[in-house]
Design an enzyme around this catalytic site. Structure first.
Site, PDB file in Angstrom:
ATOM      1  N   ARG A  55      -4.710   1.607  -7.929  1.00 31.55           N
ATOM      2  CA  ARG A  55      -3.335   1.145  -7.696  1.00 31.55           C
ATOM      3  C   ARG A  55      -3.407  -0.375  -7.769  1.00 31.55           C
ATOM      4  O   ARG A  55      -4.043  -1.011  -6.932  1.00 31.55           O
ATOM      5  CB  ARG A  55      -2.844   1.639  -6.345  1.00 31.55           C
ATOM      6  N   SER A  90      -3.316  12.613   8.759  1.00 32.83           N
ATOM      7  CA  SER A  90      -4.305  12.456   7.684  1.00 32.83           C
ATOM      8  C   SER A  90      -5.720  12.313   8.245  1.00 32.83           C
ATOM      9  O   SER A  90      -5.917  11.732   9.318  1.00 32.83           O
ATOM     10  CB  SER A  90      -3.961  11.204   6.871  1.00 32.83           C
ATOM     11  N   LYS A 115      -2.646  21.457  -0.776  1.00 36.87           N
ATOM     12  CA  LYS A 115      -1.790  20.342  -1.211  1.00 36.87           C
ATOM     13  C   LYS A 115      -2.314  19.719  -2.500  1.00 36.87           C
ATOM     14  O   LYS A 115      -3.515  19.488  -2.628  1.00 36.87           O
ATOM     15  CB  LYS A 115      -1.772  19.274  -0.112  1.00 36.87           C
ATOM     16  N   TYR A 173       0.845  -1.210   0.000  1.00 35.92           N
ATOM     17  CA  TYR A 173       0.000   0.000   0.000  1.00 35.92           C
ATOM     18  C   TYR A 173       0.878   1.257   0.000  1.00 35.92           C
ATOM     19  O   TYR A 173       0.572   2.243  -0.675  1.00 35.92           O
ATOM     20  CB  TYR A 173      -0.921  -0.016   1.231  1.00 35.92           C
ATOM     21  N   TYR A 229      -9.496  15.874   4.004  1.00 38.94           N
ATOM     22  CA  TYR A 229     -10.165  15.494   2.758  1.00 38.94           C
ATOM     23  C   TYR A 229     -11.579  16.044   2.850  1.00 38.94           C
ATOM     24  O   TYR A 229     -12.245  15.877   3.889  1.00 38.94           O
ATOM     25  CB  TYR A 229     -10.236  13.972   2.627  1.00 38.94           C
ATOM     26  N   GLN A 249      -4.525  17.187   8.122  1.00 38.21           N
ATOM     27  CA  GLN A 249      -4.852  17.208   6.681  1.00 38.21           C
ATOM     28  C   GLN A 249      -6.310  16.847   6.490  1.00 38.21           C
ATOM     29  O   GLN A 249      -6.797  15.840   7.007  1.00 38.21           O
ATOM     30  CB  GLN A 249      -3.958  16.205   5.933  1.00 38.21           C
ATOM     31  N   THR A 271      -6.102  18.856   1.069  1.00 40.67           N
ATOM     32  CA  THR A 271      -5.680  18.068  -0.095  1.00 40.67           C
ATOM     33  C   THR A 271      -6.715  18.190  -1.202  1.00 40.67           C
ATOM     34  O   THR A 271      -7.895  17.906  -0.999  1.00 40.67           O
ATOM     35  CB  THR A 271      -5.469  16.597   0.309  1.00 40.67           C
ATOM     36  N   HIS A 297       0.695  13.646  -5.179  1.00 41.92           N
ATOM     37  CA  HIS A 297       0.255  12.626  -4.226  1.00 41.92           C
ATOM     38  C   HIS A 297       1.214  11.428  -4.241  1.00 41.92           C
ATOM     39  O   HIS A 297       0.798  10.282  -4.106  1.00 41.92           O
ATOM     40  CB  HIS A 297      -1.179  12.166  -4.564  1.00 41.92           C
ATOM     41  N   ARG A 356       0.470   8.702  -6.812  1.00 42.69           N
ATOM     42  CA  ARG A 356      -0.628   7.769  -6.501  1.00 42.69           C
ATOM     43  C   ARG A 356      -1.936   8.149  -7.165  1.00 42.69           C
ATOM     44  O   ARG A 356      -2.925   7.424  -7.037  1.00 42.69           O
ATOM     45  CB  ARG A 356      -0.837   7.714  -4.974  1.00 42.69           C
TER      46      ARG A 356
HETATM   47  C1  LIG Z   1       0.672   5.142   1.936  1.00 38.69           C
HETATM   48  C2  LIG Z   1       0.358   6.573   1.581  1.00 38.69           C
HETATM   49  C3  LIG Z   1      -0.823   7.130   2.030  1.00 38.69           C
HETATM   50  C4  LIG Z   1      -1.129   8.463   1.736  1.00 38.69           C
HETATM   51  N1  LIG Z   1      -2.263   9.037   2.247  1.00 38.69           N
HETATM   52  C5  LIG Z   1      -2.477  10.349   2.080  1.00 38.69           C
HETATM   53  C6  LIG Z   1      -3.539  10.992   2.758  1.00 38.69           C
HETATM   54  O1  LIG Z   1      -4.290  10.380   3.515  1.00 38.69           O
HETATM   55  N2  LIG Z   1      -3.715  12.332   2.547  1.00 38.69           N
HETATM   56  C7  LIG Z   1      -2.886  13.053   1.710  1.00 38.69           C
HETATM   57  O2  LIG Z   1      -3.088  14.246   1.544  1.00 38.69           O
HETATM   58  N3  LIG Z   1      -1.853  12.462   1.073  1.00 38.69           N
HETATM   59  C8  LIG Z   1      -1.621  11.138   1.267  1.00 38.69           C
HETATM   60  N4  LIG Z   1      -0.533  10.566   0.662  1.00 38.69           N
HETATM   61  C9  LIG Z   1       0.395  11.381  -0.140  1.00 38.69           C
HETATM   62  C10 LIG Z   1       1.485  11.985   0.745  1.00 38.69           C
HETATM   63  O3  LIG Z   1       0.948  12.988   1.584  1.00 38.69           O
HETATM   64  C11 LIG Z   1       2.609  12.631  -0.075  1.00 38.69           C
HETATM   65  O4  LIG Z   1       2.050  13.509  -1.007  1.00 38.69           O
HETATM   66  C12 LIG Z   1       3.493  11.604  -0.786  1.00 38.69           C
HETATM   67  O5  LIG Z   1       3.685  10.467   0.019  1.00 38.69           O
HETATM   68  C13 LIG Z   1       4.833  12.220  -1.108  1.00 38.69           C
HETATM   69  O6  LIG Z   1       5.631  11.337  -1.831  1.00 38.69           O
HETATM   70  P1  LIG Z   1       6.770  10.410  -1.157  1.00 38.69           P
HETATM   71  O7  LIG Z   1       6.052   9.317  -0.477  1.00 38.69           O
HETATM   72  O8  LIG Z   1       7.565   9.957  -2.334  1.00 38.69           O
HETATM   73  O9  LIG Z   1       7.550  11.278  -0.191  1.00 38.69           O
HETATM   74  C14 LIG Z   1      -0.219   9.233   0.935  1.00 38.69           C
HETATM   75  C15 LIG Z   1       0.972   8.645   0.487  1.00 38.69           C
HETATM   76  C16 LIG Z   1       1.261   7.343   0.812  1.00 38.69           C
HETATM   77  C17 LIG Z   1       2.566   6.750   0.329  1.00 38.69           C
END
Ligand SMILES: Cc1cc2nc3c(=O)[nH]c(=O)nc-3n(C[C@H](O)[C@H](O)[C@H](O)COP(=O)(O)O)c2cc1C
Length: 395
Positions: A168, A110, A255, A28, A133, A131, A159, A279, A282
């Site tokens: 994914r 989050s 964000k 994940y 949503y 953060q 966000t 993100h 993702r």
């Molecule tokens: C497992 C996972 C869960 C995430 N969940 C959220 C989230 O709940 N809210 C959000 O704004 N971004 C979420 N993100 C994005 C991160 O805030 C961030 O933008 C991203 O991880 C940055 O890239 P990096 O992992 O390469 O540092 C998530 C990222 C990952 C890897």
């Protein structure tokens, strides 16, 4: 043998996390949308930015201290909001928040966390960040903001890039649902990670505690699944940002900006900062890396708003590159998640320290003593050309 004590890099922490976290939760974290092209470029594009080495510069008394949205920090880094962090390690959000506080960097919780706002408040002594949503149920959004205010949260991260959830493939193959519904193959994966299981048995925090028992009609796991899928508001607009900003009344960070026009719209909301972010690769697969979008956004709005960046940062060298390209802060997601999976609070602390030492050393070799003085003069070459379209519609 690689241990937390002998780990030298974020990649070492990732190897440890893969060994210690059940596959469905490790995957994940280590996944991007669809072909994972953008996820990959988030990292590889950093290697195209070359730093300028200097010598014979006074290098004692170096400092990484700066401010992010007016708050004192020990270095220009923050922990990105990540969902289900409490599944990488029991009570993950509480441990990560504590490690961040001790290290003097912000932690952003989050909306989709396992530990609640109140849980994190109970183990920290300084304000953390939250953060949001945006859900269709605006009363619930307001109640989240009320709870964040009551917990003393000092900045809201809004966000904008996840009103629909991208596919994914790894999550589909692993049959990961939100919240997790356990199947026999998951139990097999967990059986090979006994320490993870023991720690999970030792906590009662196993669901989305910001939501269950707080949102109307969500009292158990069964109803939450349907609720999550139906509740993210696909109609989110800049008008919503206005009322949220009003209702929140505190510092606001937008964000998920990956376009110059959107960056200008973010400035118009009166937000304190924006994060150039896809993100972590993702969401929209096939867009560019976030670091590649940083220079045009800084050029367009860097004088009007604090511009931050996240996505693909795995070393202090990457942090230096982002700062040299004009970022006022760098955010890390997976680096701290891997630390958490590798070793709980100590692992998160280690991930932050690895990056701190690498940034300090890199800055010194570039001839800088103060991180606030880092800028384009520290760059030798940026190996990507300006965008020909620049986000404009074709003629
Ligand atoms: C497992 C996972 C869960 C995430 N969940 C959220 C989230 O709940 N809210 C959000 O704004 N971004 C979420 N993100 C994005 C991160 O805030 C961030 O933008 C991203 O991880 C940055 O890239 P990096 O992992 O390469 O540092 C998530 C990222 C990952 C890897």
């Amino acid at each position: 043998m690689l241990t937390l004590g002998s780990a030298l890099t974020i990649d070492d922490l990732q190897i440890l996390a893969r060994r210690r976290v059940p596959k469905l939760f490790y995957d994940y974290a280590d996944s991007g949308a669809l072909t994972e092209q953008t996820y990959g470029m988030n990292r590889s594009d950093y290697t195209r930015i070359l730093l300028r080495q200097r010598v014979a510069r006074a290098l004692s008394n170096r400092t990484l201290k700066t401010k992010i949205v007016g708050e004192d920090v020990s270095m220009p880094m923050a922990l990105s909001p990540t969902g289900m962090t409490g599944m990488q390690h029991a009570d993950g959000e509480m441990l990560a928040a504590r490690a961040a506080e001790k290290a003097g960097v912000p932690f952003a919780l989050s909306t989709m966390s396992i530990c609640s706002i109140e849980d994190v408040k109970s183990v920290t002594t300084k304000p953390f960040w939250f953060q949001l949503y945006v859900m269709r149920d605006h009363d619930f959004v307001k109640s989240l903001l009320d709870r964040a205010k009551a917990a003393g949260v000092s900045a809201l991260v809004l966000t904008m890039d996840l009103q629909l959830i991208a596919q994914r493939h790894k999550d589909h193959r692993n049959a990961l649902s939100a919240p997790p519904k356990l199947m026999p193959k998951h139990l097999m994966q967990m059986a090979t990670r006994p320490m993870w299981c023991l720690r999970m048995l030792g906590t009662h925090r196993h669901t989305f505690r910001n939501i269950v028992g707080h949102a109307k009609g969500v009292d158990d796991l069964g109803s939450l699944h349907g609720w999550t899928n139906s509740q993210f508001d696909p109609e989110l607009s800049w008008k919503d940002v206005a009322w949220i900003k009003d209702y929140w009344g505190g510092k606001l960070i937008i964000k998920g900006v990956m376009d110059v026009e959107d960056a200008k719209a973010a400035v118009d909301t009166g937000a304190d900062a924006l994060i150039v972010s896809n993100h972590g690769g993702r969401q929209l697969d096939g867009t560019c890396s976030s670091i590649r979008m940083l220079p045009p956004v800084v050029d367009a709005v860097g004088k009007d708003i604090e511009v931050h960046v996240d996505g693909g940062i795995r070393t202090g060298i990457d942090m230096m590159r982002a700062l040299a390209l004009g970022a006022k802060a760098t955010w890390i997601g997976r680096p701290f998640l891997y630390g958490l999976g590798a070793g709980g609070e100590a692992g998160v602390a280690k991930s932050i320290e690895i990056l701190r030492q690498e940034l300090d050393m890199t800055m010194a070799f570039c001839g800088e003593r103060e991180v606030t003085k880092v800028g384009p003069h520290n760059l030798l070459e940026v190996g990507f050309a300006p965008f020909s379209r620049g986000g404009q519609l074709p003629e």
